[in-house]
Design a protein around this motif. Structure first.
Motif, PDB file in Angstrom:
ATOM      1  N   GLN A  95       0.840  -1.200   0.000  1.00 20.86           N
ATOM      2  CA  GLN A  95       0.000   0.000   0.000  1.00 20.86           C
ATOM      3  C   GLN A  95       0.879   1.256   0.000  1.00 20.86           C
ATOM      4  OE1 GLN A  95      -2.326   0.440   3.542  1.00 20.86           O
ATOM      5  NE2 GLN A  95      -4.035   1.367   2.434  1.00 20.86           N
ATOM      6  N   ASP A 100       1.166  -3.512  -6.657  1.00 18.46           N
ATOM      7  CA  ASP A 100       0.411  -4.723  -6.341  1.00 18.46           C
ATOM      8  C   ASP A 100       1.304  -5.956  -6.209  1.00 18.46           C
ATOM      9  OD1 ASP A 100       0.839  -4.891  -8.996  1.00 18.46           O
ATOM     10  OD2 ASP A 100      -1.258  -4.632  -9.593  1.00 18.46           O
ATOM     11  N   TYR A 101       2.614  -5.757  -6.363  1.00  9.69           N
ATOM     12  CA  TYR A 101       3.574  -6.826  -6.035  1.00  9.69           C
ATOM     13  C   TYR A 101       4.936  -6.181  -5.788  1.00  9.69           C
ATOM     14  CZ  TYR A 101       5.554  -6.237 -10.711  1.00  9.69           C
ATOM     15  OH  TYR A 101       6.145  -5.695 -11.833  1.00  9.69           O
ATOM     16  N   LEU A 129       1.992 -12.095  -4.948  1.00 12.01           N
ATOM     17  CA  LEU A 129       2.177 -10.784  -4.290  1.00 12.01           C
ATOM     18  C   LEU A 129       3.655 -10.422  -4.181  1.00 12.01           C
ATOM     19  CD1 LEU A 129      -0.495 -11.134  -1.463  1.00 12.01           C
ATOM     20  CD2 LEU A 129      -0.618  -9.658  -3.469  1.00 12.01           C
TER      21      LEU A 129
END
Ligand code: A2P
Length: 271
Positions: A95, A100-101, A129
């Motif tokens: 975050q 997103d990875y 992830l």
């Protein structure tokens, strides 16, 4: 070998051999990452505990370079390892990074609970992830203990390596087991920049002592993560590919080892 050279990790992912390290880069982190990306770096090494994942993420976004062209490493902090918070900690890091990875997720220090944390990281890798998983500050004994209890070999071990600190036992174990070594504090946090023997080699090639040290590590197949918040130094630290150290010069550098750490000892630390 050139500034775009990558090393293949055990999971087949490829990692650029030079990264910008951002430990203690503080408020200058965002600009340093922007300068590094402009200079040609495609690998940034941060950690949850550095407190600058947001700045790294902002710089990556602002650079306009596609996310998939940049290799991002972050690390799981000790409190989260002890508390069994691996998944939650990774989601928080993602975050902050606005990603997103991450390409590489490392156990930061071998604190109690690291085996369980690593087993959880194996699952996060399955889920996509994180692309690769590894460890940091693991000595041979920690690695042997880990390997006896997990399914996947760590792709990377990131440890302190510089002319004055060469833990040969751990280096050899990693190289024998195809665990890629990354050197943190490759310049000994600046302490190795004024060693006379290195200055003599630097004079010969019209390079700086920083460049000689980084080149020596690369020729030993060790990935380097020099930290700087100065544009000229960031540029200098990737300008390593128009000379090559001889076998004798490599031996001179190897012989500078004093097992003298600038950072904490992985067998005795209290954080
Ligand atoms: P700065 O960030 O002010 O440029 P290490 O990577 O071994 O931890 O070393 C980082 C230290 O060395 C930092 O103090 C950094 O200062 C300094 N440094 C990084 N690159 C160079 C360079 N090319 N010449 C001189 N000092 C450097």
């Amino acid at each position: 070998m050139n500034q775009n050279t990558k090393v293949k990790l055990c999971c087949c992912q490829k990692m650029p051999i030079i990264a910008l390290g951002v430990w203690q880069s503080g408020k200058d982190t965002k600009q340093a990452v922007l300068d590094a990306l402009k200079a040609g770096y495609r690998h940034i090494d941060t950690a949850a505990c550095y407190g600058n994942e947001e700045a790294v993420g902002e710089a990556v976004k602002e650079s306009g370079i596609p996310r998939e062209d940049i290799f991002i490493t972050t690390k799981l902090w000790n409190d989260d390892i002890r508390a069994g918070n691996t998944r939650k900690a990774l989601l928080t890091s993602l975050q902050k990074l606005q990603m997103d990875y991450v390409d590489l997720y490392l156990i930061h220090w071998p604190v109690e609970g690291y085996v369980e944390a690593y087993l959880e990281m194996e699952k996060l890798k399955e889920e996509g992830l994180v692309k690769s998983i590894g460890v940091s500050n693991f000595r041979k004994s920690h690695l042997q203990n880990l390997l006896s209890q997990v399914h996947k070999i760590p792709a990377v071990n990131q440890i302190e390596i510089n002319p004055q600190m060469q833990d040969e036992e751990t280096i050899q174990f990693c190289q024998d087991n195809k665990i890629v070594l990354e050197a943190w504090s490759p310049l000994g946090s600046g302490a190795c920049l004024h060693i006379p023997g290195i200055q003599m080699i630097a004079d010969k090639y019209h390079k700086s002592t920083a460049q000689i040290i980084l080149r020596w590590l690369l020729q030993r197949h060790i990935v380097v993560l020099p930290k700087s918040v100065h544009k000229e130094r960031i540029e200098e630290n990737i300008d390593l590919f128009d000379f090559e150290l001889t076998k004798e010069e490599m031996e001179i550098m190897n012989a500078l080892n004093q097992n003298k750490r600038t950072g904490p000892d992985p067998d005795h630390f209290d954080f």
